[in-house]
Scaffold this active site. Sequence first.
Site, short mmCIF file in Angstrom:
data_model
loop_
_atom_site.label_atom_id
_atom_site.label_comp_id
_atom_site.label_asym_id
_atom_site.label_seq_id
_atom_site.Cartn_x
_atom_site.Cartn_y
_atom_site.Cartn_z
N LYS A 157 13.57 11.57 128.79
CA LYS A 157 13.49 10.62 127.69
C LYS A 157 14.86 10.02 127.37
O LYS A 157 14.99 9.11 126.56
CB LYS A 157 12.92 11.31 126.44
CG LYS A 157 11.46 11.74 126.59
CD LYS A 157 10.93 12.27 125.29
CE LYS A 157 9.76 13.22 125.45
NZ LYS A 157 8.47 12.54 125.56
N GLN A 209 12.80 13.15 120.49
CA GLN A 209 12.74 11.72 120.13
C GLN A 209 13.99 11.26 119.39
O GLN A 209 14.07 10.10 118.98
CB GLN A 209 11.50 11.44 119.28
CG GLN A 209 10.19 11.70 120.00
CD GLN A 209 9.95 10.74 121.16
OE1 GLN A 209 10.53 9.66 121.24
NE2 GLN A 209 9.09 11.15 122.08
N HIS A 261 4.74 17.78 117.69
CA HIS A 261 4.15 17.59 119.01
C HIS A 261 3.45 18.90 119.39
O HIS A 261 3.88 19.98 118.97
CB HIS A 261 5.30 17.30 119.98
CG HIS A 261 4.89 16.87 121.35
ND1 HIS A 261 4.56 17.77 122.33
CD2 HIS A 261 4.78 15.64 121.90
CE1 HIS A 261 4.26 17.10 123.43
NE2 HIS A 261 4.39 15.81 123.20
N CYS A 269 -0.25 13.67 121.77
CA CYS A 269 0.03 15.10 121.64
C CYS A 269 0.32 15.51 120.21
O CYS A 269 1.10 16.43 119.96
CB CYS A 269 1.18 15.53 122.55
SG CYS A 269 0.77 15.43 124.28
N ASP A 277 13.49 20.08 117.27
CA ASP A 277 12.96 19.40 118.45
C ASP A 277 13.56 17.99 118.46
O ASP A 277 13.14 17.12 117.70
CB ASP A 277 11.43 19.36 118.37
CG ASP A 277 10.81 18.52 119.48
OD1 ASP A 277 11.56 17.89 120.26
OD2 ASP A 277 9.56 18.48 119.56
C1 LIG Z 1 8.71 15.19 119.65
C2 LIG Z 1 8.41 15.69 121.03
N1 LIG Z 1 8.52 16.99 121.30
C3 LIG Z 1 8.28 17.49 122.52
C4 LIG Z 1 7.92 16.70 123.58
C5 LIG Z 1 7.65 17.32 124.91
O1 LIG Z 1 8.57 16.92 125.85
P1 LIG Z 1 8.39 17.29 127.39
O2 LIG Z 1 7.00 16.89 127.76
O3 LIG Z 1 9.43 16.47 128.06
O4 LIG Z 1 8.61 18.75 127.54
C6 LIG Z 1 7.79 15.33 123.36
C7 LIG Z 1 7.39 14.45 124.47
O5 LIG Z 1 6.43 13.73 124.41
C8 LIG Z 1 8.04 14.81 122.06
O6 LIG Z 1 7.91 13.52 121.80
#
Ligand SMILES: Cc1ncc(COP(=O)(O)O)c(C=O)c1O
Lengths: 404, 148
Positions: free
Chosen positions: A224, A201, A121, A362, A198
């Site tokens: 999430k 998900q 991401h 993203c 991370d």
């Molecule tokens: C794999 C992953 N990492 C990071 C994020 C970023 O999360 P947040 O926008 O809640 O900080 C997301 C959210 O879309 C994600 O799917």
Amino acid sequence: MDLNQIRNDFPTLQEEVNGKRLAYFDSGASALKPRVVMDRLAQFYEKEYSNVHRGVHYLSQVSTLAFEDVRGKVQTFLNAAREDEIIFTAGTTESINLIAYSYVLPYLGKSDAILISEMEHHSNIVPWQLIAKMNGMDIKVVPVLDNGALDMQAFDNLLTPDVKFVSITHVSNTLGTVNPVKEIIEKAHANGSKVLVDGAQAAPHMTVDMQELGCDFYVFSAHKVFGPTGVGVLYGKFEVLDQVKPWQGGGDMIETVSFEGTTFNVLPHRLEAGTPNIAGVIGFGEALDYLAKIDVNWRYQHELNLLDYAMKGLKEFPQVRVLGTVPGKAAVICFVIDGVHAHDVGSLMDMNGVSVRVGHHCTEPLMKRFKVPATARASISFYNNKEDIDQWLSVFPKIFKFFG
Amino acid sequence: MESDLYQQLIMNHYREPHNHGKLDPCTCHAFGKNPLCGDEVSVYCIVDQNILKTVQFEGAGCAISQAAASMMTEMVSQMQVDDLYDLYERIDQILKGELESGELSGELEHAYAAIAQFPMRTKCARLPWKTLVNALQGKTENISTEND
Ligand SMILES: Cc1ncc(COP(=O)(O)O)c(C=O)c1O
């Protein structure tokens, strides 16, 4: 488990969209909230509200206890060894930035490298690029295979002694790939590298066990995981977390302050400056309590069954191409339709009550790698049912007719 | 609902765009792109004595952005450049849903009004217009409608 009863717990699922029954497939971007979370927020604001950590009066005590209680819930959720390994942040993004600026930046230099992957991401790419500009470190990228799996052979080759830090996603938000994080962590540790996973998900879907994984840092977002927005978690293995430099300066994170010099509080408070998102954290605790009542294995299996059902249904439509087909993937379907732009797919789905996400999710480097400008994504959660999938599948013939 | 957003007219313009293709030579041109969705439009003009004699476009992207470009070329061809700026403002009002259906003239304006019902997509329809206006004004840097 009674799925209808579960669905009744989520008020948004009872809403209509564009005059149609709602089929919500955007939980990967943000999950819907069970009523208990909303109720808890209202109750907290009405009856228990005050600032935390700083008062002796009754309400201050109640809110501090409720707030700190959630730290223990997160510890249980992650099976972390200690409660002070849990830091509250604003989200996954802030957690990663915290580690980038307060751990990797101060400790790594020009002759060092970090290793990320092509499926990250943006929040697990851009912070590293920003600090690399400051400390001159190198960023290496593990490629992704055609089926969406991480190229582990390339990983082995890229994991050279200069790699001091590895930052990798547990589950890809775009492809659904579940990465072999345990193997990655073991190999990285054998190489002397620290690892951030991370879990944005993964945490909403599967068991994430810190003591079993052994990673140095694990990050995810409350929104999430069926909790409120504006709250995230940074887990850090105590010995490593203790090496993290102060992140933001302010109240709560200090021991004593004077103009000659300031000394800092202990973990976890040292990394939590200022008034936190008190209500958000407390709502998050309620979401974790709610989740704990629904067997995680049942939830995940139910999601995979729906994935299977959806993929079988898609076989009728050869015009639809799915990105990420690796066995054992999580319930995310990223798809493109020959000759139809993803935004048009999204709008037609929406007119039929189906919420899918469109765009690059993203993960622009991944889009480039699969040579698509944008895709549509249906992400499945445990509150989805077969009727949702049928509703989703029923839109495809309409799209073909429209754009045919 | 489907027929509202993608009413036949829009789909026809998408499938068979009018005034399509690069114009070389031309008196001015510009390139617009919405990086988040990937829509792209290039607009080429031949202006003579303050009249837009010929206008053509090429691009790639969603049905709305490409159809909006095609419909735009129909509306602005042979217009006085000053009148065109007024029309640009008017289209902007239509896309913001500020005009009643009785105030609209012609099927093309109604087609833009249909897009106005989908606020997330109006940026797609505004992209060719902004690109055209910028081309006429000689402003060509980073044209996008995503943050407007
Ligand atoms: C794999 C992953 N990492 C990071 C994020 C970023 O999360 P947040 O926008 O809640 O900080 C997301 C959210 O879309 C994600 O799917």
